[in-house]
Design a protein around this motif. Structure first.
Motif, PDB file in Angstrom:
ATOM      1  N   VAL A 114       0.844  -1.195   0.000  1.00 38.19           N
ATOM      2  CA  VAL A 114       0.000   0.000   0.000  1.00 38.19           C
ATOM      3  C   VAL A 114       0.878   1.243   0.000  1.00 38.19           C
ATOM      4  CG1 VAL A 114      -1.656   1.335   1.366  1.00 38.19           C
ATOM      5  CG2 VAL A 114      -1.952  -1.132   1.130  1.00 38.19           C
ATOM      6  N   TRP A 115       1.875   1.266   0.866  1.00 34.83           N
ATOM      7  CA  TRP A 115       2.709   2.458   1.002  1.00 34.83           C
ATOM      8  C   TRP A 115       3.656   2.652  -0.187  1.00 34.83           C
ATOM      9  CZ3 TRP A 115       2.156   6.506   4.086  1.00 34.83           C
ATOM     10  CH2 TRP A 115       1.251   6.384   5.124  1.00 34.83           C
ATOM     11  N   MET A 116       3.995   1.598  -0.896  1.00 29.35           N
ATOM     12  CA  MET A 116       4.870   1.737  -2.066  1.00 29.35           C
ATOM     13  C   MET A 116       4.113   2.143  -3.323  1.00 29.35           C
ATOM     14  SD  MET A 116       7.704  -1.305  -1.726  1.00 29.35           S
ATOM     15  CE  MET A 116       6.532  -2.581  -2.075  1.00 29.35           C
ATOM     16  N   SER A 117       2.814   1.988  -3.330  1.00 29.69           N
ATOM     17  CA  SER A 117       2.027   2.254  -4.528  1.00 29.69           C
ATOM     18  C   SER A 117       1.876   3.759  -4.767  1.00 29.69           C
ATOM     19  CB  SER A 117       0.645   1.623  -4.402  1.00 29.69           C
ATOM     20  OG  SER A 117      -0.126   1.931  -5.536  1.00 29.69           O
ATOM     21  N   PRO A 118       2.309   4.246  -5.927  1.00 27.31           N
ATOM     22  CA  PRO A 118       2.157   5.672  -6.240  1.00 27.31           C
ATOM     23  C   PRO A 118       0.726   6.024  -6.646  1.00 27.31           C
ATOM     24  CG  PRO A 118       3.236   4.554  -8.053  1.00 27.31           C
ATOM     25  CD  PRO A 118       3.070   3.535  -6.962  1.00 27.31           C
ATOM     26  N   ASN A 119      -0.115   5.029  -6.879  1.00 23.56           N
ATOM     27  CA  ASN A 119      -1.496   5.259  -7.313  1.00 23.56           C
ATOM     28  C   ASN A 119      -2.452   5.531  -6.160  1.00 23.56           C
ATOM     29  OD1 ASN A 119      -0.666   4.775  -9.916  1.00 23.56           O
ATOM     30  ND2 ASN A 119      -1.171   2.613  -9.825  1.00 23.56           N
ATOM     31  N   ILE A 120      -1.979   5.414  -4.937  1.00 23.26           N
ATOM     32  CA  ILE A 120      -2.829   5.603  -3.773  1.00 23.26           C
ATOM     33  C   ILE A 120      -2.396   6.889  -3.073  1.00 23.26           C
ATOM     34  CG2 ILE A 120      -3.580   4.601  -1.585  1.00 23.26           C
ATOM     35  CD1 ILE A 120      -2.969   1.853  -2.769  1.00 23.26           C
ATOM     36  N   THR A 121      -3.377   7.730  -2.745  1.00 21.42           N
ATOM     37  CA  THR A 121      -3.062   9.014  -2.111  1.00 21.42           C
ATOM     38  C   THR A 121      -2.657   8.810  -0.655  1.00 21.42           C
ATOM     39  OG1 THR A 121      -5.328   9.409  -1.393  1.00 21.42           O
ATOM     40  CG2 THR A 121      -4.716  10.217  -3.591  1.00 21.42           C
ATOM     41  N   LEU A 122      -2.007   9.807  -0.101  1.00 24.50           N
ATOM     42  CA  LEU A 122      -1.539   9.727   1.281  1.00 24.50           C
ATOM     43  C   LEU A 122      -2.704   9.541   2.254  1.00 24.50           C
ATOM     44  CD1 LEU A 122       0.778   9.875   3.299  1.00 24.50           C
ATOM     45  CD2 LEU A 122       0.506  12.368   3.318  1.00 24.50           C
ATOM     46  N   LYS A 123      -3.816  10.224   2.008  1.00 22.72           N
ATOM     47  CA  LYS A 123      -4.981  10.082   2.892  1.00 22.72           C
ATOM     48  C   LYS A 123      -5.478   8.642   2.913  1.00 22.72           C
ATOM     49  CE  LYS A 123      -6.693  14.790   2.461  1.00 22.72           C
ATOM     50  NZ  LYS A 123      -7.790  15.649   2.003  1.00 22.72           N
ATOM     51  N   TRP A 124      -5.536   8.007   1.745  1.00 22.27           N
ATOM     52  CA  TRP A 124      -5.990   6.611   1.679  1.00 22.27           C
ATOM     53  C   TRP A 124      -4.987   5.668   2.328  1.00 22.27           C
ATOM     54  CZ3 TRP A 124     -10.515   4.584   1.174  1.00 22.27           C
ATOM     55  CH2 TRP A 124     -11.513   5.310   0.547  1.00 22.27           C
ATOM     56  N   LYS A 125      -3.699   5.951   2.169  1.00 19.97           N
ATOM     57  CA  LYS A 125      -2.675   5.113   2.799  1.00 19.97           C
ATOM     58  C   LYS A 125      -2.822   5.149   4.315  1.00 19.97           C
ATOM     59  CE  LYS A 125       0.682   5.581  -0.913  1.00 19.97           C
ATOM     60  NZ  LYS A 125       1.982   6.061  -1.345  1.00 19.97           N
ATOM     61  N   ILE A 126      -3.026   6.356   4.851  1.00 23.53           N
ATOM     62  CA  ILE A 126      -3.204   6.495   6.294  1.00 23.53           C
ATOM     63  C   ILE A 126      -4.487   5.808   6.744  1.00 23.53           C
ATOM     64  CG2 ILE A 126      -3.617   8.175   8.145  1.00 23.53           C
ATOM     65  CD1 ILE A 126      -1.692  10.063   6.591  1.00 23.53           C
ATOM     66  N   ALA A 127      -5.574   6.005   5.999  1.00 16.94           N
ATOM     67  CA  ALA A 127      -6.858   5.395   6.361  1.00 16.94           C
ATOM     68  C   ALA A 127      -6.781   3.871   6.332  1.00 16.94           C
ATOM     69  CB  ALA A 127      -7.955   5.893   5.422  1.00 16.94           C
ATOM     70  N   VAL A 128      -6.158   3.321   5.314  1.00 16.49           N
ATOM     71  CA  VAL A 128      -6.028   1.860   5.201  1.00 16.49           C
ATOM     72  C   VAL A 128      -5.157   1.328   6.335  1.00 16.49           C
ATOM     73  CG1 VAL A 128      -5.017   0.023   3.797  1.00 16.49           C
ATOM     74  CG2 VAL A 128      -6.462   1.746   2.731  1.00 16.49           C
ATOM     75  N   THR A 129      -4.088   2.031   6.665  1.00 16.24           N
ATOM     76  CA  THR A 129      -3.209   1.602   7.752  1.00 16.24           C
ATOM     77  C   THR A 129      -3.950   1.588   9.080  1.00 16.24           C
ATOM     78  OG1 THR A 129      -1.274   2.483   6.598  1.00 16.24           O
ATOM     79  CG2 THR A 129      -1.053   2.092   8.961  1.00 16.24           C
ATOM     80  N   ILE A 130      -4.702   2.637   9.356  1.00 11.82           N
ATOM     81  CA  ILE A 130      -5.469   2.698  10.608  1.00 11.82           C
ATOM     82  C   ILE A 130      -6.538   1.605  10.629  1.00 11.82           C
ATOM     83  CG2 ILE A 130      -7.109   4.091  11.928  1.00 11.82           C
ATOM     84  CD1 ILE A 130      -5.440   6.549  11.051  1.00 11.82           C
ATOM     85  N   ALA A 131      -7.253   1.441   9.530  1.00  9.36           N
ATOM     86  CA  ALA A 131      -8.313   0.428   9.469  1.00  9.36           C
ATOM     87  C   ALA A 131      -7.750  -0.979   9.675  1.00  9.36           C
ATOM     88  CB  ALA A 131      -9.045   0.519   8.137  1.00  9.36           C
TER      89      ALA A 131
END
Length: 72
Positions: A28-45
């Motif tokens: 998730v964190w290496m993917s350039p197609n995912i925004t920072l907000k989504w990366k944080i949200a997915v990590t928390i979830a």
């Protein structure tokens, strides 16, 4: 020309999250197609989901231990 790697596509990342759960976070964190907000949200979830899954495991283990003691 689209230079996105197949493993950076959102659909692949979502599939891997459903299969491997929190082990997919580096992808998730290496993917350039995912925004920072989504990366944080997915990590928390995934962190919250993992915590509750672990708590459920401990409860089931305790119940199984109690049941095994009743059988002995």
């Amino acid at each position: 020309m689209n230079t996105d790697k197949w493993y950076h596509k959102k659909s692949f990342v979502i599939l891997i999250i459903f299969i491997f759960g929190p082990l997919a976070l580096p992808l998730v964190w290496m993917s350039p197609n995912i925004t920072l907000k989504w990366k944080i949200a997915v990590t928390i979830a995934l962190t919250v989901l993992t915590y509750f899954t672990y708590q459920s495991y401990l409860e089931v283990k305790s119940m199984a231990d109690d049941y095994m003691q009743l059988l002995q």
